[in-house]
Design an enzyme around this catalytic site. Structure first.
Site, PDB file in Angstrom:
ATOM      1  N   LYS A   1       0.834  -1.208   0.000  1.00 10.57           N
ATOM      2  CA  LYS A   1       0.000   0.000   0.000  1.00 10.57           C
ATOM      3  C   LYS A   1       0.868   1.258   0.000  1.00 10.57           C
ATOM      4  CE  LYS A   1      -2.108  -1.008   3.837  1.00 10.57           C
ATOM      5  NZ  LYS A   1      -1.432  -2.296   4.050  1.00 10.57           N
ATOM      6  N   THR A   2       1.803   1.310   0.959  1.00  8.78           N
ATOM      7  CA  THR A   2       2.638   2.505   1.093  1.00  8.78           C
ATOM      8  C   THR A   2       3.569   2.645  -0.112  1.00  8.78           C
ATOM      9  OG1 THR A   2       2.534   2.315   3.488  1.00  8.78           O
ATOM     10  CG2 THR A   2       4.311   3.675   2.597  1.00  8.78           C
TER      11      THR A   2
END
Ligand SMILES: Nc1ncnc2c1ncn2[C@@H]1O[C@H](COP(=O)(O)OP(=O)(O)O)[C@@H](O)[C@H]1O
Ligand SMILES: C=C(OP(=O)(O)O)C(=O)O
Ligand SMILES: [Ca+2]
Ligand SMILES: [Mn+2]
Length: 669
Positions: A373-374
């Protein structure tokens, strides 16, 4: 044990060899007579050392000129009055509930001595105090001492506090603050408790599969008292007053009371930072965290199964942390609160990253911890809205947080330049290893933990979208790090498949770092965040389905894990390839590709993507052992089926139609 080469004294000990004496250092004793006369500039504008030091710090935090329209100028709250109200509010937060009122609180560092040498409490900025002292009716020895409050300190002040007083705090060569989180280097979901009372009884998801392990109100109060008493027993506590959610209509005011500068700086970075003006009118928080992480819970307390306890009381709007200093516990605890509050307002809370293209196209990235995600929402060619927690309203998306929390194991400047550059002054670096002399961080060193982290304000990413809001998502990307290596690098999903995989929330990581562990472990975590959701997963799924349908968003499943075989045989798919896949999703080119359907899971997979070797797009091609591939695929399919059994008798949406479709969207064999 060998004695080594120590210089132990006594019989048989060593003595230093009597070599030639060290040459004497000449100190230039005659210097005094050679005074240089040409460097005498103006002298300091101070006559004493104390005066000199008082010149160094200029008063900050300007107060808003209160512009009253018309009369009642006298109604304006004086600065002193405002500070008093603020201290009263903090005292109330710290109040023991078994005694009558809150402790005596005072702003400032207890170690900061005034010029005359006295230690009378003073404000952090050097000016004199305005002590709020409660009624002396509060009968306890604890009320005889002050609780010093370090209120919304700046990163520089927090660095000083951490370095002076917290073991394991250092400045690394990139300017970040390296800290240790102690014995816990990750979250402790089994130690999370939620108060089950008359309200939450009917509202929350309880029982099998639910992350909400109940505790009663009384036990919560026991732990709250333990935390508050611990905090009040300290010389000083840190208080952060901040916001959650960039959507102004759904902003939540949070207060974090903690014992460590590390925790205060972490939350400073992770929550939305108020302006000085917003802080002046902050008032009473909507939610308060008491972080007494260094202090354990009492294991004889009912419901406690270890010395760690993370307790949520939604009715009291409070969270108590005992026995863990891992800072991620605070951010994810607040996320749980949002997963409760937002759906009540018909807003969908999402465990996802989010970014936006130059044309305003928004993408969501769902996935469990470590799936990307990051990493993937931080994209140099797109605007970053947020890396982890969002809300989807009737008008679009908003980030809940004000910062990012990146994994930094094996971080490299080449592969992830934006995250690399965000690690600078102000960033908290948790549990990393660095050179004792140069203070250069070695991101490949996992001596403390694999879960090394960097927490930085979102504006440390150059193309952050401030305010962190955007229009409705166009693409919904589900990330799975499949260590079995059988999920295709990318699959296009129809709505029912998107829901099936959203509810399943699959990822499989390698079991650990020890040698010999070859078998990946599958994890299913509903809504890609079962540890944080508060309602039944189907509630969030129904909202997501409705929103994706009305907005015409496309669902995708991206495997950021293994290719060419399971863990041990194949390799993790190159980040560069995953980025190319993601680029093709964003640009819309992938939507127009040619597709074929896979067996078992029934995924639509593209036959080619520019810049990627076509043979990796269908996993079977990259496995040399075709039989092993089939067996592994069936094994994973079986795990999905088994996991989904618990959801089979839950209706999604108004009619049961979608439910039927979702059930049919899973693996078939
Ligand atoms: N193909 C890939 N796609 C995404 N991440 C990858 C890939 N290969 C390796 N990684 C690494 O996996 C980790 C993903 O972690 P992160 O983005 O922090 O996950 P999350 O935010 O979902 O918890 C990072 O350390 C990243 O460098
Ligand atoms: C902070 C966390 O988030 P993530 O790993 O998803 O970035 C966590 O799960 O502890
Ligand atoms: Ca997360
Ligand atoms: Mn993350």
């Amino acid at each position: 044990m060998s004695a080594g080469n120590g210089n132990a004294n006594g019989d048989g000990g060593f003595s230093f060899p009597k070599g030639p004496a060290m040459p004497k250092i000449t100190t230039g004793a005659k210097r005094g007579s050679e005074i240089c006369h040409d460097d005498s500039g103006p002298t300091v504008k101070a006559t004493t050392i104390d005066e000199l030091h008082s010149l160094q710090k200029k008063r900050s935090a300007p107060t808003t000129p209160i512009n009253q329209s018309g009369a009642a100028a006298f109604a304006a709250v004086s600065e002193e009055e405002r500070q008093k109200i603020q201290l009263q509010s903090i005292s109330a937060s710290l109040a023991s509930l078994t005694r009558e009122s809150g402790p005596k609180v005072v702003r400032g560092d207890p170690a900061e001595k005034k010029a005359d040498g006295s230690t009378t409490p003073a404000y952090a900025h050097g000016q004199h105090h305005s002590i709020f002292s409660p009624d002396l009716g509060a009968v306890s020895d604890s009320s005889l001492k002050f609780t010093h409050v370090l209120y919304n300190l700046s990163p520089a002040e927090l660095y000083e506090q951490a370095i002076k007083y917290e073991k394991g705090s250092f400045i690394t060569s990139n300017g970040a603050l390296a800290t240790l989180s102690g014995a816990k280097t990750g979250r402790a979901p089994r130690d999370k408790r939620v108060v089950r009372d008359a309200t939450t009884e009917g509202e929350l998801w309880w029982g099998k599969g639910s992350p909400n392990i109940e505790m009663d109100e009384h036990t919560f109060m026991v732990n709250r008292e333990r935390a508050v008493d611990y905090l009040n027993s300290l010389e000083k506590v840190f208080v952060n007053d901040q916001f959650l959610n960039w959507d102004p209509e759904n902003r939540i005011k949070v207060r974090i009371v903690s014992a460590r500068a590390y925790h205060s700086l972490f939350m400073h970075n992770m929550c939305i930072r108020p302006t000085p003006e917003e802080l002046e009118s902050f008032g009473t928080p909507d939610f308060t965290i008491y972080n007494a992480g260094q202090f354990p819970c009492n294991r004889y307390t009912h419901y406690m199964t270890s010395s760690t306890s993370v307790d949520l009381n939604l009715s009291r709007r409070e969270m108590v942390i005992l026995g863990t200093q891992y800072a991620g516990e605070m951010k994810k605890g607040l996320f749980s609160v949002m997963h409760y509050l937002m759906p009540k307002r018909r807003i969908l809370s999402l465990h996802s990253g989010c970014n936006m293209g130059k044309e305003g196209d928004v993408a969501l990235f769902f996935g469990l911890s470590g799936t990307g995600k990051t990493t993937l929402s931080t994209d140099h060619n797109r605007y970053l809205i947020g890396d982890d927690e969002h809300c989807w309203t009737e008008t679009g998306v908003s980030n809940i947080e004000g910062g990012c929390y990146a994994k930094c194991v094996d971080l490299s400047r080449e592969k992830e330049p934006d995250i690399w550059n965000a690690i600078k002054f102000g960033t908290v670096l948790e549990n990393v290893v660095f050179d004792e002399h140069t203070r250069e961080v070695d991101y490949s060193d996992k001596s403390v933990t694999e879960n090394t982290r960097a927490a930085y304000p979102i504006e440390f990413i150059p193309n952050a979208k401030i305010p962190c809001i955007g229009p409705h998502p166009k693409n919904v990307i589900l990330l799975a790090c499949d260590a079995f290596g059988v999920l295709p690098p990318v699959s296009k999903l129809n709505l029912a498949q998107t829901m099936y995989h959203f509810i399943s929330g699959y990822t499989a990581l390698v079991a650990g770092t020890e040698d010999g562990i070859k078998e990946p472990t599958a994890t299913f975590s509903a809504c890609f965040g079962a540890a944080f959701i508060m309602l039944h997963p189907t509630k969030y799924a129904a909202m997501l389905a409705e929103k994706m349908k009305t907005q015409g968003a496309t669902g995708w499943l991206v495997n950021t894990g293994w290719s060419g075989g399971s863990y041990g045989v194949g390799n993790r798919i190159k980040l560069a390839y995953t980025r190319k896949i993601i680029d093709a999703i964003h640009s819309g080119s992938l939507l127009k590709a040619n597709y074929k359907k896979t067996e078992i899971f029934g995924f639509e997979i593209p036959t080619e993507i520019e810049g990627i070797p076509s043979e990796i797009l269908d996993p079977i091609n990259s496995w040399s052992d075709k039989k092993a591939h089939k067996e592994t695929l069936l094994k994973l399919g079986g795990l999905f089926k088994k996991n989904f059994e618990t959801f089979a008798n839950h209706k999604i949406g108004v009619d049961g139609k979608l439910t039927e479709e979702i059930l049919a969207a899973g693996p078939i064999f």
